[in-house]
Design a protein around this motif. Structure first.
Motif, short mmCIF file in Angstrom:
data_model
loop_
_atom_site.label_atom_id
_atom_site.label_comp_id
_atom_site.label_asym_id
_atom_site.label_seq_id
_atom_site.Cartn_x
_atom_site.Cartn_y
_atom_site.Cartn_z
N TYR A 95 0.86 -1.19 0.00
CA TYR A 95 0.00 0.00 0.00
C TYR A 95 0.90 1.24 0.00
O TYR A 95 1.87 1.31 0.76
CB TYR A 95 -0.90 0.01 1.23
N VAL A 96 0.54 2.21 -0.84
CA VAL A 96 1.32 3.44 -0.96
C VAL A 96 0.40 4.61 -0.65
O VAL A 96 -0.61 4.81 -1.34
CB VAL A 96 1.91 3.61 -2.37
N ARG A 97 0.73 5.35 0.38
CA ARG A 97 -0.06 6.54 0.75
C ARG A 97 0.72 7.79 0.39
O ARG A 97 1.78 8.08 0.95
CB ARG A 97 -0.40 6.53 2.23
N GLY A 98 0.19 8.54 -0.54
CA GLY A 98 0.85 9.76 -0.98
C GLY A 98 0.72 10.88 0.02
O GLY A 98 -0.32 11.04 0.67
N GLY A 99 1.76 11.69 0.11
CA GLY A 99 1.76 12.83 1.02
C GLY A 99 1.93 14.16 0.30
O GLY A 99 2.31 15.15 0.92
N GLY A 100 1.65 14.17 -1.01
CA GLY A 100 1.72 15.42 -1.75
C GLY A 100 3.12 15.84 -2.15
O GLY A 100 3.34 17.01 -2.48
N SER A 249 14.41 13.72 -0.59
CA SER A 249 15.82 14.07 -0.38
C SER A 249 16.04 15.58 -0.38
O SER A 249 17.02 16.06 0.20
CB SER A 249 16.68 13.42 -1.48
N ARG A 250 15.14 16.33 -1.02
CA ARG A 250 15.25 17.78 -1.04
C ARG A 250 14.47 18.39 0.12
O ARG A 250 13.31 18.03 0.35
CB ARG A 250 14.72 18.35 -2.36
N THR A 251 15.07 19.32 0.82
CA THR A 251 14.33 20.09 1.81
C THR A 251 13.40 21.06 1.10
O THR A 251 13.52 21.29 -0.12
CB THR A 251 15.28 20.88 2.72
N LEU A 252 12.50 21.67 1.85
CA LEU A 252 11.62 22.67 1.26
C LEU A 252 12.43 23.80 0.64
O LEU A 252 12.11 24.27 -0.46
CB LEU A 252 10.67 23.23 2.32
N SER A 253 13.49 24.24 1.31
CA SER A 253 14.33 25.30 0.74
C SER A 253 14.86 24.91 -0.63
O SER A 253 14.86 25.72 -1.57
CB SER A 253 15.49 25.63 1.68
N GLN A 270 1.38 22.33 -5.13
CA GLN A 270 1.63 21.27 -4.15
C GLN A 270 2.12 21.88 -2.83
O GLN A 270 1.67 21.50 -1.75
CB GLN A 270 2.66 20.28 -4.68
N VAL A 271 3.05 22.82 -2.94
CA VAL A 271 3.57 23.50 -1.75
C VAL A 271 2.47 24.31 -1.08
O VAL A 271 2.30 24.28 0.14
CB VAL A 271 4.77 24.39 -2.12
N PHE A 272 1.69 25.03 -1.88
CA PHE A 272 0.62 25.87 -1.33
C PHE A 272 -0.40 25.01 -0.60
O PHE A 272 -0.86 25.37 0.51
CB PHE A 272 -0.04 26.66 -2.46
N LEU A 273 -0.77 23.87 -1.15
CA LEU A 273 -1.75 23.00 -0.50
C LEU A 273 -1.20 22.40 0.79
O LEU A 273 -1.96 22.17 1.74
CB LEU A 273 -2.19 21.90 -1.47
N GLU A 274 0.10 22.17 0.83
CA GLU A 274 0.69 21.60 2.05
C GLU A 274 0.66 22.60 3.20
O GLU A 274 0.62 22.20 4.38
CB GLU A 274 2.12 21.15 1.77
N ILE A 275 0.65 23.89 2.90
CA ILE A 275 0.55 24.91 3.95
C ILE A 275 -0.71 24.70 4.77
O ILE A 275 -0.67 24.71 6.00
CB ILE A 275 0.56 26.32 3.31
N GLY A 276 -1.83 24.49 4.09
CA GLY A 276 -3.08 24.23 4.81
C GLY A 276 -3.14 22.85 5.41
O GLY A 276 -3.65 22.66 6.51
N GLY A 277 -2.62 21.86 4.68
CA GLY A 277 -2.66 20.49 5.17
C GLY A 277 -1.90 20.31 6.46
O GLY A 277 -2.35 19.63 7.39
N GLN A 278 -0.71 20.91 6.55
CA GLN A 278 0.09 20.78 7.77
C GLN A 278 -0.49 21.56 8.93
O GLN A 278 -0.48 21.10 10.07
CB GLN A 278 1.52 21.24 7.49
N ARG A 279 -1.03 22.73 8.67
CA ARG A 279 -1.56 23.56 9.75
C ARG A 279 -2.93 23.06 10.24
O ARG A 279 -3.19 23.03 11.45
CB ARG A 279 -1.67 25.01 9.27
N LEU A 280 -3.79 22.64 9.31
CA LEU A 280 -5.18 22.32 9.67
C LEU A 280 -5.52 20.84 9.50
O LEU A 280 -6.63 20.44 9.80
CB LEU A 280 -6.14 23.17 8.83
N GLY A 281 -4.57 20.05 9.04
CA GLY A 281 -4.80 18.61 8.90
C GLY A 281 -5.36 18.24 7.55
O GLY A 281 -5.94 19.06 6.84
N GLY A 282 -5.18 16.96 7.19
CA GLY A 282 -5.67 16.48 5.91
C GLY A 282 -7.14 16.11 5.98
O GLY A 282 -7.71 16.00 7.07
#
Length: 395
Positions: A95-100, A249-253, A270-282
């Motif tokens: 099973y593979v769960r994507g994290g964006g 392997s790459r950091t956000l920077s 993808q980065v923009f969506l992760e801003i909300g996902g990390q702060r408010l949950g998936g």
């Protein structure tokens, strides 16, 4: 006597600064090059050195990515790494769960597969189940249309090579479009009826996941493992623990450096969506990311100056003011080394039909590092760089 001297001193302190002949000359050059253009140049102390039509809201196009990068650094941090999780049940179903992760490219899949085979062993995998539930299947980015152009790629929890496929069609034969990427069954099917080149998986989440699964399976094979069964879409069973977690392997920077250099709309959102996902949950959503973005903009006094609808600039409903974007550049200044402009400068371009923008930083001899915003109507992209050169050489 003293009262008159004090009054004179206060008058000198509060009187507007006089435009120097040098600044007047620069303003004349700007007006001559682009009389209707929007231009704002500010020094590190917030002094406006050049301001032409600076109160007019404008469509930022890809300079929107500067705001996205700033929000991401503030919310996620430069050391943040995207993760993709792998699970193996008792029947050796993977099973593979994507994290964006926006950078699951072929060069990343090779070490990913090696780590996965090391964790699961070389016995055949019974099949692969792809879990893309971190992104709703109906997620759509304003401005992205249903075409096979790479810049219209669909955003996804689990996508490879920026959700695009590159191949070369030679008669009935379909060959890899890049040496590091194996041809998969889906790629063969798509390119038997299409031109050679790179196409986006623009509107079908199931197709996007299918291609990701096929490419992961191909790289598992290259790493010494094998996948015997089918590739399907489903959910990770409750209670099953990951056997392997791949951290990008790459950091956000490092991702943001590539974003500024390549201006990839898929990566930006993808980065923009992760801003909300990390702060408010998936699961992620534009609404969550816009909530986080607007809270930050309000806290910094930019709520009326920066109107953002998505994170890449592909939407014409994004609206900035020059002073608002210049303020973001002030906040982003500690991270200015993330800029790697194609001309070697610290800037970001923006291009839509009828819109040419340029914003960032430039070093001057008399005023040090200044920040600037340029927005022009029309399709001549060279003028914005001529304006920048005129500004930098004059200051």
């Amino acid at each position: 006597m003293w009262s008159r001297m004090l009054a004179l001193a206060l008058l000198l302190l509060t009187a507007p600064a006089q435009t120097t002949p040098v600044l007047a000359g620069i303003k004349e050059n700007v007006a001559a090059l682009a009389p209707s253009g929007l231009v704002l140049v500010m020094d590190a102390n917030g002094n406006e050195l050049v301001a032409q039509n600076a109160d007019q809201p404008f469509v930022p196009a890809s300079v929107t990515k500067i705001v996205t990068a700033w929000l991401a650094m503030e919310t996620l941090g430069g050391d943040y790494r995207f993760e993709t999780r792998f699970y193996l049940d008792g029947n050796r179903m993977l099973y593979v769960r994507g994290g964006g992760d926006p950078f699951l490219i072929s060069e990343e899949l090779a070490p990913l597969a090696a780590g996965l085979v090391g964790a699961t062993g070389r016995q055949p995998i019974a099949g692969i189940v792809l879990d893309g539930s971190y992104y709703p299947s109906n997620i759509r980015i304003p401005g992205v249309v249903n075409t096979d152009e790479a810049y219209n790629a669909l955003n996804s929890a689990l996508a490879v090579n920026f959700n695009t496929i590159a191949a070369v069609r030679n008669g009935k034969q379909v060959l890899p479009g890049e040496a590091q990427t194996p041809i998969t069954p889906l790629a063969t099917t798509l390119f038997q009826q299409r031109r050679s080149g790179r196409i986006s998986l623009s509107q079908d989440p199931a197709m996007s996941l299918q291609y990701a699964g096929e490419l992961i399976a191909a790289f598992i094979g290259k790493a010494g493992g094998s996948v015997r069964g089918s590739i399907t879409i489903g959910s990770v069973p409750a209670g099953l623990q990951p056997i392997y977690i791949h951290r990008q392997s790459r950091t956000l920077s490092e991702i943001l450096i590539e974003l500024m250099r390549g201006s990839n709309n898929y990566i930006a959102n993808q980065v923009f969506l992760e801003i909300g996902g990390q702060r408010l949950g998936g699961p992620v959503s534009l609404a969550k990311s816009l909530q986080v973005a607007n809270e930050k903009l309000a806290a910094t006094g930019l709520a009326s100056a920066i109107r953002i609808e998505e994170g890449s600039g592909i939407s014409r409903n994004n609206r900035f003011t020059a002073r608002g974007l210049a303020k973001v550049l002030e906040f982003f200044a500690p991270h200015s080394d993330l800029f790697r402009g194609h001309d070697g400068g610290m800037n970001k371009t923006g291009t839509l039909d009828g819109v040419r923008t340029l914003a960032g930083y430039t070093d001057t001899s008399s005023h040090g590092r200044v920040r600037f915003v340029i927005s022009l109507a029309g399709n001549d992209g060279a003028i914005r760089f001529r304006l920048l050169r005129a500004i930098a050489s004059g200051l």
